[in-house]
Design a protein around this motif. Structure first.
Motif, PDB file in Angstrom:
ATOM      1  N   LYS A  34      58.648  46.451  71.020  1.00 34.87           N
ATOM      2  CA  LYS A  34      59.250  47.774  71.180  1.00 34.87           C
ATOM      3  C   LYS A  34      60.719  47.797  70.767  1.00 34.87           C
ATOM      4  N   TRP A  35      61.358  46.613  70.752  1.00 33.63           N
ATOM      5  CA  TRP A  35      62.768  46.550  70.350  1.00 33.63           C
ATOM      6  C   TRP A  35      62.937  46.473  68.837  1.00 33.63           C
ATOM      7  N   ASN A  36      61.849  46.223  68.114  1.00 36.12           N
ATOM      8  CA  ASN A  36      61.947  46.078  66.668  1.00 36.12           C
ATOM      9  C   ASN A  36      62.102  47.442  66.001  1.00 36.12           C
ATOM     10  N   LYS A  37      63.294  47.695  65.535  1.00 36.50           N
ATOM     11  CA  LYS A  37      63.607  48.914  64.796  1.00 36.50           C
ATOM     12  C   LYS A  37      64.277  48.451  63.501  1.00 36.50           C
ATOM     13  N   PRO A  38      63.469  48.181  62.473  1.00 41.09           N
ATOM     14  CA  PRO A  38      64.000  47.601  61.233  1.00 41.09           C
ATOM     15  C   PRO A  38      65.179  48.376  60.657  1.00 41.09           C
ATOM     16  N   LYS A  39      66.128  47.612  60.135  1.00 45.19           N
ATOM     17  CA  LYS A  39      67.331  48.176  59.503  1.00 45.19           C
ATOM     18  C   LYS A  39      67.577  47.443  58.193  1.00 45.19           C
ATOM     19  N   ILE A  40      68.073  48.168  57.212  1.00 42.43           N
ATOM     20  CA  ILE A  40      68.517  47.567  55.967  1.00 42.43           C
ATOM     21  C   ILE A  40      70.016  47.804  55.877  1.00 42.43           C
ATOM     22  N   VAL A  41      70.770  46.715  55.781  1.00 41.14           N
ATOM     23  CA  VAL A  41      72.227  46.791  55.711  1.00 41.14           C
ATOM     24  C   VAL A  41      72.671  45.961  54.507  1.00 41.14           C
ATOM     25  N   ALA A  42      73.373  46.584  53.597  1.00 42.90           N
ATOM     26  CA  ALA A  42      73.874  45.907  52.393  1.00 42.90           C
ATOM     27  C   ALA A  42      72.749  45.166  51.668  1.00 42.90           C
ATOM     28  N   GLY A  43      71.564  45.755  51.651  1.00 41.10           N
ATOM     29  CA  GLY A  43      70.432  45.156  50.963  1.00 41.10           C
ATOM     30  C   GLY A  43      69.714  44.065  51.740  1.00 41.10           C
ATOM     31  N   LEU A  44      70.150  43.797  52.961  1.00 41.90           N
ATOM     32  CA  LEU A  44      69.501  42.787  53.795  1.00 41.90           C
ATOM     33  C   LEU A  44      68.594  43.458  54.809  1.00 41.90           C
ATOM     34  N   ASN A  45      67.402  42.913  54.990  1.00 40.80           N
ATOM     35  CA  ASN A  45      66.435  43.464  55.937  1.00 40.80           C
ATOM     36  C   ASN A  45      66.534  42.742  57.279  1.00 40.80           C
ATOM     37  N   PHE A  46      66.682  43.521  58.340  1.00 37.19           N
ATOM     38  CA  PHE A  46      66.734  42.988  59.702  1.00 37.19           C
ATOM     39  C   PHE A  46      65.612  43.616  60.506  1.00 37.19           C
ATOM     40  N   LYS A  47      64.939  42.831  61.377  1.00 40.29           N
ATOM     41  CA  LYS A  47      63.844  43.398  62.174  1.00 40.29           C
ATOM     42  C   LYS A  47      64.354  44.336  63.258  1.00 40.29           C
ATOM     43  N   GLY A 105      64.562  37.171  69.947  1.00 36.69           N
ATOM     44  CA  GLY A 105      64.463  38.552  69.499  1.00 36.69           C
ATOM     45  C   GLY A 105      65.627  39.084  68.690  1.00 36.69           C
ATOM     46  N   PHE A 106      66.593  38.230  68.365  1.00 34.19           N
ATOM     47  CA  PHE A 106      67.716  38.708  67.555  1.00 34.19           C
ATOM     48  C   PHE A 106      67.237  39.060  66.157  1.00 34.19           C
ATOM     49  N   GLY A 107      67.766  40.145  65.608  1.00 34.44           N
ATOM     50  CA  GLY A 107      67.414  40.571  64.260  1.00 34.44           C
ATOM     51  C   GLY A 107      68.067  39.720  63.193  1.00 34.44           C
ATOM     52  N   GLY A 108      69.118  39.019  63.539  1.00 37.79           N
ATOM     53  CA  GLY A 108      69.823  38.149  62.609  1.00 37.79           C
ATOM     54  C   GLY A 108      70.826  37.314  63.373  1.00 37.79           C
ATOM     55  N   ALA A 109      71.387  36.320  62.712  1.00 40.25           N
ATOM     56  CA  ALA A 109      72.369  35.456  63.364  1.00 40.25           C
ATOM     57  C   ALA A 109      73.404  34.995  62.344  1.00 40.25           C
TER      58      ALA A 109
END
Length: 95
Positions: free
Chosen positions: A46-59, A82-86
């Motif tokens: 339920k926390w996964n709300k994909p985002k695209i930032v500067a061409g990078l895909n984050f869950k 559960g982090f979308g990126g690090a």
């Protein structure tokens, strides 16, 4: 889980709490059975709300900032939490 360990961690000096937490996460990451169980417990779609930032895909838009895992020793555990990126390393020139 955090609510259970928070009182204990807050009784410790900050650097000691940091080292203890990273040590426990390291044990979990190195043990395949514990790691799989950890992934299952912390998987919350339920926390996964994909985002695209500067061409990078984050869950999801919640990412781990530089400084927590300066040497990238726990790279796998952050996704399991559960982090979308690090971002690894540090933002200061000296330790």
């Amino acid at each position: 889980m955090y609510q259970l360990i928070k009182p204990f961690l807050f009784c410790l000096e900050a650097e000691r709490a940091h080292e203890l937490t990273l040590g426990i996460l390291g044990i979990i990451q190195k043990n395949p059975a514990l790691f799989k169980m950890f992934q299952i417990i912390n998987n919350n779609e339920k926390w996964n709300k994909p985002k695209i930032v500067a061409g990078l895909n984050f869950k999801n838009p919640v990412c781990l900032a530089a400084g927590l895992d300066k040497n990238a020793l726990l790279a796998d555990i952050w996704a399991a939490l559960g982090f979308g990126g690090a971002e690894f390393g540090t933002v200061t020139p000296l330790p």
